[in-house]
Design a protein around this motif. Structure first.
Motif, PDB file in Angstrom:
ATOM      1  N   ASP A  69      34.188 -25.302  -9.280  1.00  0.00           N
ATOM      2  CA  ASP A  69      33.064 -24.157  -9.312  1.00  0.00           C
ATOM      3  C   ASP A  69      32.632 -23.699  -7.918  1.00  0.00           C
ATOM      4  O   ASP A  69      31.480 -23.395  -7.670  1.00  0.00           O
ATOM      5  CB  ASP A  69      31.914 -24.634 -10.256  1.00  0.00           C
ATOM      6  N   TRP A  89      34.145 -18.098  -4.173  1.00  0.00           N
ATOM      7  CA  TRP A  89      35.510 -17.537  -3.230  1.00  0.00           C
ATOM      8  C   TRP A  89      35.042 -17.377  -1.745  1.00  0.00           C
ATOM      9  O   TRP A  89      36.144 -17.502  -0.706  1.00  0.00           O
ATOM     10  CB  TRP A  89      36.156 -16.171  -3.500  1.00  0.00           C
ATOM     11  N   TYR A 116      39.405 -23.949  -6.354  1.00  0.00           N
ATOM     12  CA  TYR A 116      38.196 -23.492  -6.530  1.00  0.00           C
ATOM     13  C   TYR A 116      37.510 -23.514  -7.576  1.00  0.00           C
ATOM     14  O   TYR A 116      36.340 -23.934  -8.052  1.00  0.00           O
ATOM     15  CB  TYR A 116      38.052 -22.208  -5.815  1.00  0.00           C
ATOM     16  N   ALA A 117      38.210 -22.994  -8.773  1.00  0.00           N
ATOM     17  CA  ALA A 117      37.722 -22.988 -10.175  1.00  0.00           C
ATOM     18  C   ALA A 117      37.289 -24.253 -10.477  1.00  0.00           C
ATOM     19  O   ALA A 117      36.389 -24.474 -11.343  1.00  0.00           O
ATOM     20  CB  ALA A 117      38.765 -22.288 -10.972  1.00  0.00           C
ATOM     21  N   ARG A 132      42.751 -20.491  -5.885  1.00  0.00           N
ATOM     22  CA  ARG A 132      41.842 -20.164  -6.847  1.00  0.00           C
ATOM     23  C   ARG A 132      41.752 -21.217  -7.782  1.00  0.00           C
ATOM     24  O   ARG A 132      40.715 -21.559  -8.625  1.00  0.00           O
ATOM     25  CB  ARG A 132      42.376 -18.781  -7.934  1.00  0.00           C
ATOM     26  N   LEU A 174      42.109 -27.943 -15.885  1.00  0.00           N
ATOM     27  CA  LEU A 174      42.890 -26.919 -16.019  1.00  0.00           C
ATOM     28  C   LEU A 174      44.200 -27.497 -16.316  1.00  0.00           C
ATOM     29  O   LEU A 174      44.585 -28.524 -15.968  1.00  0.00           O
ATOM     30  CB  LEU A 174      42.806 -26.560 -14.391  1.00  0.00           C
TER      31      LEU A 174
END
Length: 105
Positions: free
Chosen positions: A44, A47, A40-41, A37, A99
């Motif tokens: 962008d 899922w 992927y975040a 996750r 992140l």
């Protein structure tokens, strides 16, 4: 500091699985999901994109790892083993995603 897309899920998995310095970690499958996750975040990605496709797309991004220096007036990010910080520049060179995670109180 320059890094690769491979480092992102590896470090996120380690942080989630170990639970950091003070927490209880997640089981392997949940830690892998959390790591995926995060990757992927940063890119962008929805899922539904396959992991193989995400890895292929990651090659076009610029990946950086960052930390906070201990001598700064920083009360949040102490640079402990469980602290992670990643920045990624997308292939168009127009979008930056960050992140950062810590278990520091």
């Amino acid at each position: 500091m320059h890094t690769t897309a491979d480092d992102v899920p590896a470090d996120l998995f380690l942080a989630a699985f170990s639970g950091g310095l003070w927490g209880q970690g997640l089981d392997g499958a949940y830690a892998r999901r959390a790591a995926r996750r995060g990757l992927y975040a940063l890119m962008d990605l929805p899922w539904e994109v396959s992991h193989h496709e995400a890895v292929r797309r990651a090659a076009g991004h610029r990946w950086l790892r960052f930390t906070a220096e201990r001598h700064t007036e920083n009360r949040w990010f102490h640079g402990d083993l469980s602290d992670v910080g990643f920045a990624v520049l997308d292939p168009t060179r127009r979008r930056i995603a960050l992140l950062a995670a810590t278990d520091t109180d």
